[in-house]
Scaffold this active site. Structure first.
Site, mmCIF file in Angstrom:
data_model
loop_
_atom_site.group_PDB
_atom_site.id
_atom_site.type_symbol
_atom_site.label_atom_id
_atom_site.label_comp_id
_atom_site.label_asym_id
_atom_site.label_seq_id
_atom_site.Cartn_x
_atom_site.Cartn_y
_atom_site.Cartn_z
ATOM 1 N N ARG A 240 -7.453 39.321 120.274
ATOM 2 C CA ARG A 240 -6.188 39.865 119.750
ATOM 3 C C ARG A 240 -5.049 39.520 120.705
ATOM 4 O O ARG A 240 -3.948 39.197 120.279
ATOM 5 C CB ARG A 240 -6.289 41.380 119.540
ATOM 6 N N TYR B 202 14.058 37.744 100.292
ATOM 7 C CA TYR B 202 12.709 37.716 99.742
ATOM 8 C C TYR B 202 12.340 39.151 99.319
ATOM 9 O O TYR B 202 12.556 40.101 100.088
ATOM 10 C CB TYR B 202 11.748 37.198 100.814
ATOM 11 N N ASP C 124 15.172 34.453 108.895
ATOM 12 C CA ASP C 124 13.947 34.046 108.196
ATOM 13 C C ASP C 124 14.180 32.591 107.773
ATOM 14 O O ASP C 124 14.946 32.314 106.858
ATOM 15 C CB ASP C 124 13.721 34.960 106.988
ATOM 16 N N LYS D 80 4.045 29.146 103.499
ATOM 17 C CA LYS D 80 4.856 28.259 102.668
ATOM 18 C C LYS D 80 4.859 26.849 103.254
ATOM 19 O O LYS D 80 3.811 26.265 103.415
ATOM 20 C CB LYS D 80 6.262 28.852 102.529
HETATM 21 C C1 PLP Z 1 6.731 34.478 101.299
HETATM 22 C C2 PLP Z 1 7.888 34.875 102.105
HETATM 23 C C3 PLP Z 1 7.796 35.929 103.025
HETATM 24 C C4 PLP Z 1 6.542 36.753 103.189
HETATM 25 O O1 PLP Z 1 5.504 36.014 103.736
HETATM 26 P P1 PLP Z 1 3.941 36.291 103.432
HETATM 27 O O2 PLP Z 1 3.277 35.213 104.211
HETATM 28 O O3 PLP Z 1 3.749 36.210 101.975
HETATM 29 O O4 PLP Z 1 3.641 37.667 103.962
HETATM 30 C C5 PLP Z 1 8.912 36.208 103.788
HETATM 31 N N1 PLP Z 1 10.073 35.522 103.644
HETATM 32 C C6 PLP Z 1 10.192 34.509 102.773
HETATM 33 C C7 PLP Z 1 11.488 33.779 102.647
HETATM 34 C C8 PLP Z 1 9.113 34.156 101.969
HETATM 35 O O5 PLP Z 1 9.251 33.160 101.080
#
Ligand code: PLP
Length: 399
Positions: free
Chosen positions: A52, A113, A188, A213
């Site tokens: 961890r 998001y 983000d 993504k």
């Molecule tokens: C998918 C997404 C998230 C969340 O991520 P997960 O891996 O699904 O927990 C956060 N911000 C954006 C812009 C996203 O497209």
């Protein structure tokens, strides 16, 4: 392999933060599955105690994303060079929110998001007493109105999801620090990827990814990565990553590392396909409006040109018609798969109002412009001609 500062991104995706495994010379980091590490005497170890806290496979991924985001944090300052990998993008987001305290005020982009918005307003507002103010941060004046001296954190997404708004990162950093020099600025960066946009270079403190993504890019791992700008922040995030424990496992780290190596070539094709598709849709009579930062009539186009090195693979558009015709269009697509998520090699189509943004209250959706005829494409890396033919056929079904 050295981490030469002058490596370009297309080289960093392959060599950034990487070196041969020291025992065997293996060119790739092995998947270290061990949960714990043997100590020679109490407290005498090779820098690894428990997975961890420390895992060499995870470190390899963390160092790579840190190198791509161009942090100034060195490996002498932090063992993973200021990068931190989590079990999901939301786990990364949740951990970053622990940098501020109970009852703190924060400002966030209104068009976020859906899951991030849900965490802010349906979880942390209750459990952490966070005082969250949403505003359209693509308009600097809106941000200046909500930015106060007691604002501890600013959360930006750009381009936004699904409206594809572009926020001026450098301007936000300047306005924010004028209001509170100690404010934490988080971007983000999932939609843009570090190949197209590097928030730390615009004065941000933290950049964050859902590595589910584009970074991984193959729809087979859920994960999140955070990169911080300096050693002091690295120390705080390292403590929280270990204390909270929502870490990425070694298999997922390995898969993501493998995925990132083709990020540069994938983004080239994502960009090219999305640009072609946005032009095709724009000229189609069944389409009311197309939102893509690469289109010259997009309100954020000039800013995107300055701030980004590519416009990305996400295209949002509005069908001329109602929910019923939109459903007919979605049902007629063959290549674009109807699914949540984005940023992978295969093209996906999403109906934000019913799918990804269902957790956003209907009134807020209406305010943001997320209507029943809105469709979001995550344009993949297939042959662009096939993708356009698929869209053309499905749009013809509307007649
Ligand atoms: C998918 C997404 C998230 C969340 O991520 P997960 O891996 O699904 O927990 C956060 N911000 C954006 C812009 C996203 O497209």
């Amino acid at each position: 392999m050295t981490d030469a500062d002058d490596m370009r991104s297309g080289t960093r995706v392959i060599h950034g933060g990487q070196r041969p495994e020291p025992v065997t010379g293996a060119i790739l980091p092995p998947i270290f599955t061990a949960a714990t590490y043997v100590q020679e005497a109490p407290g005498q170890h090779k820098g690894f105690e428990y997975t961890r806290s420390h895992n060499p496979t995870r470190y390899a991924l963390e160092r790579k994303v840190a190198a791509l985001e161009r942090t100034s944090v060195t490996e002498a300052e932090d063992p993973s060079g200021g990068g931190f990998a989590f079990a999901s993008g939301m786990a990364a987001t949740g951990t970053v929110l622990e940098l501020i305290d109970r009852g703190d005020r924060m400002v966030a982009m209104d068009d976020l998001y859906g899951g991030t918005r849900r965490l802010f307003s349906q979880v942390r507002q209750r459990s952490q007493g966070l005082d969250v103010h949403f505003a359209d941060l693509s308009v600097n004046e809106r941000f200046a109105e909500v930015m106060t001296a007691d604002t501890r954190l600013v959360w930006v997404e750009t381009p936004t999801n699904p409206m594809m708004k572009i926020a001026d990162l450098a301007a936000i950093a300047e306005i924010a620090r004028a209001g509170n020099p100690d404010v934490l600025l988080v971007c983000d960066n999932t939609f843009a990827t570090p190949l197209h946009q590097r928030p730390l270079e615009h004065g941000f403190d933290i950049t964050l990814h859902s590595s589910t993504k584009y970074l991984n890019g193959h729809s087979d791992v859920v994960g999140g990565v955070v990169v911080v700008k300096n050693a002091a922040l690295a120390e705080r995030v390292r403590f929280l990553q270990n204390a909270i424990g929502s870490v990425m496992g070694p298999f997922d780290a390995y898969m993501t590392l493998r995925g990132i190596k083709t990020l540069d070539v994938r983004m080239e094709r994502h960009n090219r396909n999305a640009e072609r598709i946005s032009h095709f849709l724009e000229s189609h009579e069944a389409v009311e409006r197309v939102l893509y930062p690469g289109l010259t009539d997009h309100p954020g186009h000039q800013l995107a040109r300055r701030q980004m090195d590519g416009f990305g693979g996400m295209v949002t558009f509005f069908i001329r018609g109602d929910l019923e015709s939109t459903n007919r269009f979605l049902g007629a697509l063959r290549l674009f798969q109807l699914a949540e998520s984005l940023g992978a090699v295969e093209s996906l189509v999403n109906h934000p109002a019913i799918m990804t943004h269902a957790s956003v209250p209907a009134a807020t959706r209406a305010e943001l412009g997320i209507s029943d005829s809105m469709v979001r494409l995550s344009v993949g890396i297939e042959d662009g001609d096939d993708l356009i033919e698929d869209l053309d056929r499905a749009l013809a079904a509307l007649k």
